[in-house]
Design an enzyme around this catalytic site. Structure first.
Site, PDB file in Angstrom:
ATOM      1  CB  ALA A 184       5.885  11.632  33.623  1.00 48.13           C
ATOM      2  N   GLY A 217       7.622  10.998  29.171  1.00 48.78           N
ATOM      3  CA  GLY A 217       6.086  11.073  28.726  1.00 48.78           C
ATOM      4  C   GLY A 217       5.827  12.051  27.667  1.00 48.78           C
ATOM      5  CD  GLU A 238      10.952   7.294  30.428  1.00 51.41           C
ATOM      6  OE1 GLU A 238      12.040   7.345  29.705  1.00 51.41           O
ATOM      7  OE2 GLU A 238       9.864   7.823  30.280  1.00 51.41           O
ATOM      8  CD  GLU A 290       6.349   6.827  27.325  1.00 48.60           C
ATOM      9  OE1 GLU A 290       6.364   7.648  28.449  1.00 48.60           O
ATOM     10  OE2 GLU A 290       6.378   5.861  27.596  1.00 48.60           O
TER      11      GLU A 290
END
Ligand SMILES: NC(=O)c1ccc[n+]([C@@H]2O[C@H](COP(=O)([O-])OP(=O)(O)OC[C@H]3O[C@@H](n4cnc5c(N)ncnc54)[C@H](O)[C@@H]3O)[C@@H](O)[C@H]2O)c1
Length: 702
Positions: free
Chosen positions: A64, A103, A126, A106
Site C-alpha cells: 500500500a 496490500g 504490517e 491482500e
C-alpha cells in the site's frame, strides 16, 4: 495518465489487467482508480471467460501507499475494490513476481487463483509498522490456510519464498518462463478443467486451526517477540474474529482494528522512521548544480575489522575495490577475513558458492600506494590515530587521481584536521560506517566546512549501491551518534559504580527496547577500545573522577570484554552468552569505594531515564548547533546504527511522545540529585518548553 497505469488487454477469451506503476507498483490512489476502471472495462467485454491480474516491471504490487497513512482511512475503498475482483463471475488469476507485500498480497488473496514466478517473495509486514493487514488479509488468509498458519505469516512479518508459499497453501503454482503468457495459459488450463471462480470469502476457517490453545500460544509468542507493542496482539484479535464472524462483518471488524492501530505511538513511530530514512538524502543547502561523481572503482586503507566490512560492501555492489595494508601478514589476515564473511553467508544459504567467488573477485589486496591511483573513492580505516591518519592522507594526496574522493572512517577524530594534511580538503569527507560494516545500514557522512557539494552528493549517491542509509553530519566530536552516546553510556557506567549489577542495567534498557544493553555492547566491541578513546580525549572531558571509571577499572583488571572472555560479564570460550561474574562485581565495587561513590538502589525506570534523557538532551544540542540537518536524521542515526527501537521512533520522536516538559522535568530532577555537571538541559529544549512549541514548529520556523 491513468490509462498508462492500468491497461486491459485481451487474448481471445482471457482478459489481462496489467498495472505499471514504477518503480515497485505501489498501490496508490491512482492505481486503485485504474484498477476500478479496468474492472469496468472487463465487465463491458463480451465473452471473457477468465481474468489475469499482473504487474509490469520488477515486481507485483509491493504494498500500500504509506504516504496515505496519515490521511483519511482507505480501508473501505480497498474493501470495495477487492470485493469486485472476488465477485467476478469468471476465474480471476493473480500472476505474481518480485516482492509481494502487504496490500499487494491482500489483492492476490481476493483473486480466485494465485500463481507466481520462481523466486517471488510474499509477506505481510504490517505488524512491524505498528498496524495489521487492513485490506482483508486477516479475514481471507485464515479462510485459505487456517488461523494458525495465517498468524505465523502475519506475526512472522518476514517474506517467504514461492516454495514456502506453496507449502502454506496460498499459492497454487510456480510458473517458469514468461509470466504474462504463463498467466493466460494457467487460465486456459483452468477453463479446460471446467474450473470456475473460487472465492475465499465463501470459505469458513477450519476451527481446528484456531483453538484457544493455539491463540494462547500466539499471544505468548507475540508478547515475547514484540515487547512493548500492541499491533501483534491486535492482529491476533482480528484473526480470531475470522472464526467467529461472517466474512462481511469480519472485514468491518478488521477495519475498526486497523484504524485503531494507526493511532498508536508504535505505528506513528514506525511510519516516521520509514519516511525519515527516505528523506536523509535531501540536503537543502547543497547547490542543485552539484552533480555526483561516478564511482566505478574504490580502495580501502586498512584490512582490519572495518576495512574488511567496507570492502565487502563494495564487492557486494560489484564495485571493484583494492585493500591496502601495511604488511603482507595483515593483508593476508584481512583477505582471509573477507573469505570468512562470505563463507558464513554461504553457510546460512544467503549466497551460492559461485556468487561468493564472483564477489571475491572484486576485491584485491596491495601494499603499494600506486595501486590506488585509479580509485574514484578511497576510504581510510586504520587505527584511530591523528598522526597516522594525517600521514596516510598526505600519501593519498600524492597518488590519488584528481577528483578522487578521500574519505576517513574515523569515529572521533577531527575530519577537518585530517583534510589539512592534503592540498585538496574539498575532496575529503568522513564516511563513518558501523560495525559490522557489511551488515549495519547506517553511514554517517561527515562534512567539514571545506567539503565540496559535489563530494557530499557523490557519497550520498554511492550509499545506494552500498545499501546504506546515509545521514549527513557536520564535523564535531563524535558526530551525531557517538556524541549522543556519551551521556547515555556515562550514566550506565555510573550506575554500576553506584551498585547496580551490569545485568540489571542492561536488562532495563533491553526491556525498554534497546537491541542490546550498553554494557554488553562494550563487552562485544572491546572495553579497551573505549578506554583508549577516553584516554586520547582526556583533555576535553569534564572534571568528574567517576567519569567512565567502570570501563577503566575493568580494563585495568585485565577484563577487555568478549575478546578475552571477561568484561562486565563472563563468557565461555567461543560463546557469546553473558554470565554474571562476581569478580566483575568486586572490581567495580572496589573502584566505587575508592572513588567514594554513594551506593543506591535503582528502579528500571531510573535506569532508563538516566540513560535516555541525556541522549535526548544531546540530540537537542545537536539540532541547535546544526550538526544534524533535522531531528528525523537524528532518529535515523539511532534507529539504524545504535539499536534504538524503531517502534519508539528514535530519540527525538520519543522526546515528543514523552512530552518535552516531561523530559525537561526529568533532567532537572536528576540535576537536583547529582548536580549540574552532567545534567544541564539543552537551551533549545528549555526554549521549546517555555514557548510551548514542538521540534517540528522550531524546524519550520528556523
Ligand atoms: N571497530 C569499530 O567498531 C569501528 C566503528 C566505526 C569506526 N571505526 C574506526 O575505523 C577505523 C579502523 O578501526 P578497526 O576497528 O577496523 O581497526 P583494526 O585495528 O581492526 O584495523 C586497522 C587496520 O589498519 C592497518 N593499518 C595500521 N596502520 C596502517 C598503515 N599505516 N597503513 C595501512 N594500514 C594500516 C592494520 O594493519 C589493521 O589491519 C578507526 O578509525 C576506528 O575508529 C571503528
Amino acid at each position: 495518465m491513468l490509462k498508462d497505469l492500468v491497461q486491459v488487454a485481451r487474448q481471445a477469451d482471457i482478459a489481462v489487467i496489467s498495472v505499471d506503476n514504477p518503480p515497485v507498483n505501489t498501490i496508490t490512489a491512482a492505481v486503485r482508480a485504474g484498477l476500478a476502471r479496468g474492472l469496468d472495462q472487463v465487465a463491458g467485454l463480451a465473452g471473457v471467460k477468465a481474468v489475469v491480474l499482473r504487474c509490469e516491471g520488477g515486481t507485483f504490487f509491493s504494498g500500500a501507499d504509506l504516504g496515505e497513512f496519515n490521511g483519511p482511512p482507505k480501508e473501505a475503498e480497498y474493501r470495495a475494490l477487492l470485493g469486485r475482483f472476488e465477485a467476478l463471475p469468471v476465474p480471476v488469476i493473480a500472476a505474481m513476481h518480485g516482492t509481494v507485500l502487504g496490500g499487494g498480497l491482500e489483492i492476490a488473496l481476493a483473486c480466485h487463483y494465485r500463481i507466481a514466478a520462481p523466486g517471488t517473495r510474499f509477506g505481510l509486514p504490517e505488524v512491524t509498522l505498528g498496524i495489521i493487514p487492513g485490506a482483508g488479509g486477516t479475514q481471507r488468509l485464515p479462510r485459505l490456510i487456517g488461523a494458525d498458519k495465517a498468524l505465523e505469516l502475519i506475526l512472522g512479518a518476514r517474506p517467504v519464498d514461492a516454495d514456502e508459499a506453496l507449502r502454506y497453501g496460498f499459492l497454487d503454482a510456480v510458473v517458469d518462463g514468461d509470466l504474462g503468457q504463463g498467466g493466460v495459459e494457467y487460465a486456459r488450463a483452468l477453463l479446460a478443467r471446467g474450473r470456475g471462480p473460487r472465492r475465499t470469502s465463501e470459505h469458513s476457517v477450519d476451527p481446528a486451526t484456531g483453538t484457544q490453545e493455539i491463540f494462547d500460544r500466539f499471544v505468548a509468542q507475540a508478547k515475547e517477540h514484540y515487547p512493548n507493542r500492541v499491533a501483534p496482539l491486535t492482529a491476533i484479535e482480528a484473526v480470531r474474529a475470522s472464526l467467529r464472524l461472517p466474512f462481511g462483518e469480519g472485514l468491518l471488524h478488521e477495519d475498526k482494528l486497523v484504524n485503531g492501530a494507526k493511532t498508536t505511538v508504535e505505528s506513528r513511530a514506525a511510519v516516521h522512521v520509514f519516511f525519515a530514512e527516505r528523506g536523509t538524502r535531501i540536503i537543502p543547502d547543497l547547490s542543485e548544480t552539484a552533480r555526483p561523481r561516478p564511482v566505478t572503482t574504490a580502495a580501502v586503507i586498512g584490512a582490519g575489522t572495518m576495512g574488511v566490512g567496507i570492502a565487502v560492501c563494495f564487492a557486494n555492489a560489484a564495485i571493484p575495490v583494492t585493500i591496502l595494508d601495511i604488511s603482507e601478514e595483515s593483508l593476508t589476515q584481512g583477505l582471509d577475513r573477507v573469505d570468512r564473511v562470505y563463507q558464513t553467508m554461504v553457510k546460512r544459504g544467503r549466497l551460492t558458492p559461485d556468487e561468493k567467488q564472483r564477489r571475491m573477485r572484486h576485491i584485491r589486496g596491495t601494499l603499494d600506494y600506486t595501486d590506488l591511483s585509479d580509485a574514484d573513492v578511497i576510504i581510510e580505516a586504520i587505527f584511530e590515530s591523528m598522526d597516522l591518519k594525517r600521514k596516510i592522507f598526505a600519501a593519498l594526496d600524492r597518488v590519488a587521481k584528481p577528483a578522487a574522493v578521500l574519505a576517513t572512517n574515523t569515529s572521533t577524530l577531527d575530519v577537518t584536521e585530517i583534510a589539512r594534511a592534503t592540498k585538496r580538503p574539498q575532496d575529503v569527507v568522513g564516511m563513518h560506517f558501523f560495525s559490522p560494516a557489511n551488515v549495519m545500514p547506517l553511514l554517517e557522512v561527515v562534512r567539514t566546512p571545506q567539503t565540496s557539494a559535489e563530494v557530499i552528493r557523490t557519497i550520498m549517491e554511492l550509499s545506494r549501491p552500498l545499501k546504506k542509509t546515509p545521514v549527513l553530519a557536520n564535523v564535531c566530536y563524535g558526530f551525531i551518534g557517538n556524541r549522543m552516546m556519551e551521556g547515555y553510556a556515562r550514566e550506565a557506567e555510573r550506575m554500576v559504580l553506584e551498585g547496580a549489577p551490569p545485568r540489571q542495567v542492561d536488562s532495563a534498557l533491553e526491556q525498554w527496547g534497546m537491541a542490546m544493553g550498553i554494557l554488553a555492547v562494550f563487552d562485544m566491541a572491546g572495553i579497551d577500545v573505549g578506554v583508549n578513546v577516553h584516554k586520547a580525549n582526556a583533555d576535553r572531558y569534564p572534571p568528574d573522577a567517576t567519569y567512565y571509571q567502570a570501563d577503566f577499572a575493568l580494563v585495568e583488571a585485565g577484563r577487555l570484554g568478549q575478546k578475552n572472555g571477561k568484561g562486565y560479564y563472563r563468557y565461555a570460550a567461543g560463546d557469546r552468552t553473558r554470565h554474571d561474574d562476581p569478580e566483575a562485581g568486586a572490581v567495580l565495587r572496589a573502584r566505587a569505594t575508592e572513588l567514594q561513590v554513594p551506593q543506591r538502589r535503582h528502579s528500571a525506570d531510573e535506569i532508563v531515564e538516566r540513560c535516555i534523557y541525556p541522549l535526548i538532551n544531546e540530540g537537542f544540542r545537536i539540532l541547535e548547533e546544526r550538526v544534524a540537518l533535522r531531528s528525523a536524521d537524528v532518529d535515523v542515526v539511532w534507529t539504524s546504527g545504535y539499536g534504538f527501537p524503531r517502534y519508539r521512533g528514535g530519540p527525538m520522536f520519543h522526546a515528543e511522545t514523552l512530552g518535552l516538559e516531561t523530559v525537561l522535568a526529568g533532567i532537572e530532577k536528576y540535576r537536583t540529585i547529582f548536580g549540574p555537571m552532567h545534567w544541564q538541559p539543552a537551551p533549545l529544549l528549555v526554549e521549546l518548553v517555555r514557548s510551548g512549541r514542538s521540534v517540528a514548529d522550531w524546524e519550520h520556523s528556523s
